[in-house]
Scaffold this motif. Sequence first.
Motif, PDB file in Angstrom:
ATOM      1  N   ASP A  78       0.837  -1.202   0.000  1.00 37.42           N
ATOM      2  CA  ASP A  78       0.000   0.000   0.000  1.00 37.42           C
ATOM      3  C   ASP A  78       0.874   1.256   0.000  1.00 37.42           C
ATOM      4  O   ASP A  78       0.609   2.211  -0.733  1.00 37.42           O
ATOM      5  CB  ASP A  78      -0.906   0.058   1.239  1.00 37.42           C
ATOM      6  CG  ASP A  78      -2.020  -0.952   1.237  1.00 37.42           C
ATOM      7  OD1 ASP A  78      -2.368  -1.471   0.162  1.00 37.42           O
ATOM      8  OD2 ASP A  78      -2.553  -1.212   2.341  1.00 37.42           O
ATOM      9  N   ALA A  79       1.887   1.264   0.839  1.00 40.04           N
ATOM     10  CA  ALA A  79       2.784   2.419   0.944  1.00 40.04           C
ATOM     11  C   ALA A  79       3.495   2.667  -0.384  1.00 40.04           C
ATOM     12  O   ALA A  79       3.604   3.810  -0.834  1.00 40.04           O
ATOM     13  CB  ALA A  79       3.792   2.213   2.066  1.00 40.04           C
ATOM     14  N   THR A  80       3.945   1.606  -1.024  1.00 40.12           N
ATOM     15  CA  THR A  80       4.622   1.735  -2.310  1.00 40.12           C
ATOM     16  C   THR A  80       3.685   2.306  -3.356  1.00 40.12           C
ATOM     17  O   THR A  80       4.053   3.220  -4.106  1.00 40.12           O
ATOM     18  CB  THR A  80       5.158   0.362  -2.773  1.00 40.12           C
ATOM     19  OG1 THR A  80       6.067  -0.133  -1.785  1.00 40.12           O
ATOM     20  CG2 THR A  80       5.870   0.463  -4.111  1.00 40.12           C
ATOM     21  N   GLU A  81       2.470   1.797  -3.415  1.00 38.52           N
ATOM     22  CA  GLU A  81       1.486   2.298  -4.382  1.00 38.52           C
ATOM     23  C   GLU A  81       1.149   3.760  -4.110  1.00 38.52           C
ATOM     24  O   GLU A  81       0.951   4.540  -5.036  1.00 38.52           O
ATOM     25  CB  GLU A  81       0.230   1.433  -4.361  1.00 38.52           C
ATOM     26  CG  GLU A  81       0.435   0.039  -4.916  1.00 38.52           C
ATOM     27  CD  GLU A  81       0.968   0.038  -6.339  1.00 38.52           C
ATOM     28  OE1 GLU A  81       0.463   0.818  -7.177  1.00 38.52           O
ATOM     29  OE2 GLU A  81       1.898  -0.726  -6.614  1.00 38.52           O
ATOM     30  N   CYS A  82       1.083   4.136  -2.846  1.00 35.97           N
ATOM     31  CA  CYS A  82       0.805   5.521  -2.478  1.00 35.97           C
ATOM     32  C   CYS A  82       1.911   6.441  -2.989  1.00 35.97           C
ATOM     33  O   CYS A  82       1.637   7.474  -3.604  1.00 35.97           O
ATOM     34  CB  CYS A  82       0.677   5.632  -0.961  1.00 35.97           C
ATOM     35  SG  CYS A  82       0.352   7.300  -0.371  1.00 35.97           S
ATOM     36  N   ILE A  83       3.169   6.066  -2.768  1.00 35.39           N
ATOM     37  CA  ILE A  83       4.307   6.870  -3.228  1.00 35.39           C
ATOM     38  C   ILE A  83       4.296   6.962  -4.759  1.00 35.39           C
ATOM     39  O   ILE A  83       4.512   8.031  -5.326  1.00 35.39           O
ATOM     40  CB  ILE A  83       5.647   6.277  -2.740  1.00 35.39           C
ATOM     41  CG1 ILE A  83       5.719   6.271  -1.210  1.00 35.39           C
ATOM     42  CG2 ILE A  83       6.826   7.029  -3.350  1.00 35.39           C
ATOM     43  CD1 ILE A  83       5.820   7.618  -0.561  1.00 35.39           C
ATOM     44  N   LYS A  84       4.038   5.844  -5.429  1.00 37.43           N
ATOM     45  CA  LYS A  84       3.977   5.854  -6.896  1.00 37.43           C
ATOM     46  C   LYS A  84       2.885   6.790  -7.388  1.00 37.43           C
ATOM     47  O   LYS A  84       3.082   7.536  -8.345  1.00 37.43           O
ATOM     48  CB  LYS A  84       3.726   4.444  -7.436  1.00 37.43           C
ATOM     49  CG  LYS A  84       4.924   3.547  -7.387  1.00 37.43           C
ATOM     50  CD  LYS A  84       4.565   2.176  -7.962  1.00 37.43           C
ATOM     51  CE  LYS A  84       5.694   1.201  -7.862  1.00 37.43           C
ATOM     52  NZ  LYS A  84       5.302  -0.134  -8.378  1.00 37.43           N
ATOM     53  N   TYR A  85       1.725   6.751  -6.729  1.00 39.26           N
ATOM     54  CA  TYR A  85       0.621   7.623  -7.129  1.00 39.26           C
ATOM     55  C   TYR A  85       0.985   9.093  -6.938  1.00 39.26           C
ATOM     56  O   TYR A  85       0.731   9.935  -7.804  1.00 39.26           O
ATOM     57  CB  TYR A  85      -0.647   7.274  -6.367  1.00 39.26           C
ATOM     58  CG  TYR A  85      -1.797   8.178  -6.732  1.00 39.26           C
ATOM     59  CD1 TYR A  85      -2.438   8.042  -7.958  1.00 39.26           C
ATOM     60  CD2 TYR A  85      -2.213   9.175  -5.882  1.00 39.26           C
ATOM     61  CE1 TYR A  85      -3.476   8.880  -8.330  1.00 39.26           C
ATOM     62  CE2 TYR A  85      -3.253  10.023  -6.230  1.00 39.26           C
ATOM     63  CZ  TYR A  85      -3.880   9.864  -7.459  1.00 39.26           C
ATOM     64  OH  TYR A  85      -4.899  10.706  -7.813  1.00 39.26           O
ATOM     65  N   ILE A  86       1.584   9.406  -5.797  1.00 46.99           N
ATOM     66  CA  ILE A  86       1.989  10.788  -5.537  1.00 46.99           C
ATOM     67  C   ILE A  86       3.000  11.251  -6.577  1.00 46.99           C
ATOM     68  O   ILE A  86       2.919  12.361  -7.084  1.00 46.99           O
ATOM     69  CB  ILE A  86       2.577  10.915  -4.111  1.00 46.99           C
ATOM     70  CG1 ILE A  86       1.469  10.744  -3.071  1.00 46.99           C
ATOM     71  CG2 ILE A  86       3.280  12.264  -3.928  1.00 46.99           C
ATOM     72  CD1 ILE A  86       1.973  10.589  -1.657  1.00 46.99           C
ATOM     73  N   ALA A  87       3.949  10.380  -6.920  1.00 48.94           N
ATOM     74  CA  ALA A  87       5.026  10.754  -7.853  1.00 48.94           C
ATOM     75  C   ALA A  87       4.554  10.857  -9.294  1.00 48.94           C
ATOM     76  O   ALA A  87       5.014  11.730 -10.043  1.00 48.94           O
ATOM     77  CB  ALA A  87       6.165   9.741  -7.752  1.00 48.94           C
ATOM     78  N   THR A  88       3.636   9.987  -9.706  1.00 50.77           N
ATOM     79  CA  THR A  88       3.280   9.914 -11.125  1.00 50.77           C
ATOM     80  C   THR A  88       1.850  10.354 -11.428  1.00 50.77           C
ATOM     81  O   THR A  88       1.540  10.672 -12.560  1.00 50.77           O
ATOM     82  CB  THR A  88       3.443   8.487 -11.648  1.00 50.77           C
ATOM     83  OG1 THR A  88       2.499   7.636 -10.995  1.00 50.77           O
ATOM     84  CG2 THR A  88       4.842   7.960 -11.441  1.00 50.77           C
ATOM     85  N   GLY A  89       0.975  10.273 -10.444  1.00 53.89           N
ATOM     86  CA  GLY A  89      -0.420  10.611 -10.677  1.00 53.89           C
ATOM     87  C   GLY A  89      -1.221   9.487 -11.290  1.00 53.89           C
ATOM     88  O   GLY A  89      -2.396   9.667 -11.615  1.00 53.89           O
ATOM     89  N   THR A  90      -0.607   8.332 -11.451  1.00 56.57           N
ATOM     90  CA  THR A  90      -1.329   7.199 -12.016  1.00 56.57           C
ATOM     91  C   THR A  90      -1.538   6.144 -10.937  1.00 56.57           C
ATOM     92  O   THR A  90      -0.720   5.964 -10.045  1.00 56.57           O
ATOM     93  CB  THR A  90      -0.561   6.558 -13.188  1.00 56.57           C
ATOM     94  OG1 THR A  90       0.718   6.136 -12.745  1.00 56.57           O
ATOM     95  CG2 THR A  90      -0.395   7.533 -14.337  1.00 56.57           C
ATOM     96  N   GLN A  91      -2.651   5.459 -11.053  1.00 58.71           N
ATOM     97  CA  GLN A  91      -3.017   4.446 -10.078  1.00 58.71           C
ATOM     98  C   GLN A  91      -3.042   3.072 -10.740  1.00 58.71           C
ATOM     99  O   GLN A  91      -3.593   2.934 -11.830  1.00 58.71           O
ATOM    100  CB  GLN A  91      -4.374   4.774  -9.476  1.00 58.71           C
ATOM    101  CG  GLN A  91      -4.742   3.923  -8.318  1.00 58.71           C
ATOM    102  CD  GLN A  91      -5.987   4.463  -7.601  1.00 58.71           C
ATOM    103  OE1 GLN A  91      -6.487   5.526  -7.940  1.00 58.71           O
ATOM    104  NE2 GLN A  91      -6.485   3.731  -6.665  1.00 58.71           N
ATOM    105  N   GLN A  92      -2.465   2.096 -10.072  1.00 59.95           N
ATOM    106  CA  GLN A  92      -2.438   0.741 -10.604  1.00 59.95           C
ATOM    107  C   GLN A  92      -3.784   0.086 -10.352  1.00 59.95           C
ATOM    108  O   GLN A  92      -4.339   0.192  -9.256  1.00 59.95           O
ATOM    109  CB  GLN A  92      -1.332  -0.072  -9.939  1.00 59.95           C
ATOM    110  CG  GLN A  92      -1.176  -1.453 -10.501  1.00 59.95           C
ATOM    111  CD  GLN A  92      -0.026  -2.204  -9.829  1.00 59.95           C
ATOM    112  OE1 GLN A  92       0.382  -1.883  -8.735  1.00 59.95           O
ATOM    113  NE2 GLN A  92       0.491  -3.182 -10.520  1.00 59.95           N
ATOM    114  N   ASP A  93      -4.339  -0.574 -11.376  1.00 60.12           N
ATOM    115  CA  ASP A  93      -5.601  -1.296 -11.203  1.00 60.12           C
ATOM    116  C   ASP A  93      -5.371  -2.550 -10.402  1.00 60.12           C
ATOM    117  O   ASP A  93      -4.384  -3.246 -10.574  1.00 60.12           O
ATOM    118  CB  ASP A  93      -6.175  -1.680 -12.568  1.00 60.12           C
ATOM    119  CG  ASP A  93      -6.628  -0.458 -13.362  1.00 60.12           C
ATOM    120  OD1 ASP A  93      -6.966   0.561 -12.743  1.00 60.12           O
ATOM    121  OD2 ASP A  93      -6.613  -0.527 -14.600  1.00 60.12           O
ATOM    122  N   LYS A  94      -6.317  -2.825  -9.504  1.00 60.72           N
ATOM    123  CA  LYS A  94      -6.208  -4.038  -8.678  1.00 60.72           C
ATOM    124  C   LYS A  94      -7.291  -4.993  -9.048  1.00 60.72           C
ATOM    125  O   LYS A  94      -8.310  -4.699  -9.491  1.00 60.72           O
ATOM    126  CB  LYS A  94      -6.292  -3.685  -7.203  1.00 60.72           C
ATOM    127  CG  LYS A  94      -5.046  -2.975  -6.744  1.00 60.72           C
ATOM    128  CD  LYS A  94      -5.030  -2.880  -5.242  1.00 60.72           C
ATOM    129  CE  LYS A  94      -3.698  -2.291  -4.812  1.00 60.72           C
ATOM    130  NZ  LYS A  94      -3.457  -2.392  -3.446  1.00 60.72           N
TER     131      LYS A  94
END
Length: 43
Positions: free
Chosen positions: A27-43
Motif C-alpha cells: 500500500d505504501a509503495t502504491e501511495c508513493i507511486k501515485y503521488i510521484a506519477t499521478g497514475t493508479q495501478q488497477d487491482k
Amino acid sequence: MEEYSMTATEAARLIDWLTAHGHTAEDATECIKYIATGTQQDK
C-alpha cells in the motif's frame, strides 16, 4: 502552477505513518507511486 517534490526523508516518514496505521508495505509503495506519477495501478 507550482510543482512540489518529496524528499527521501519525507517519503520514509510517509511509509512509516502508513504502516503504523495498518497499511501494508505494498500500500505504501502504491501511495508513493501515485503521488510521484499521478497514475493508479488497477487491482
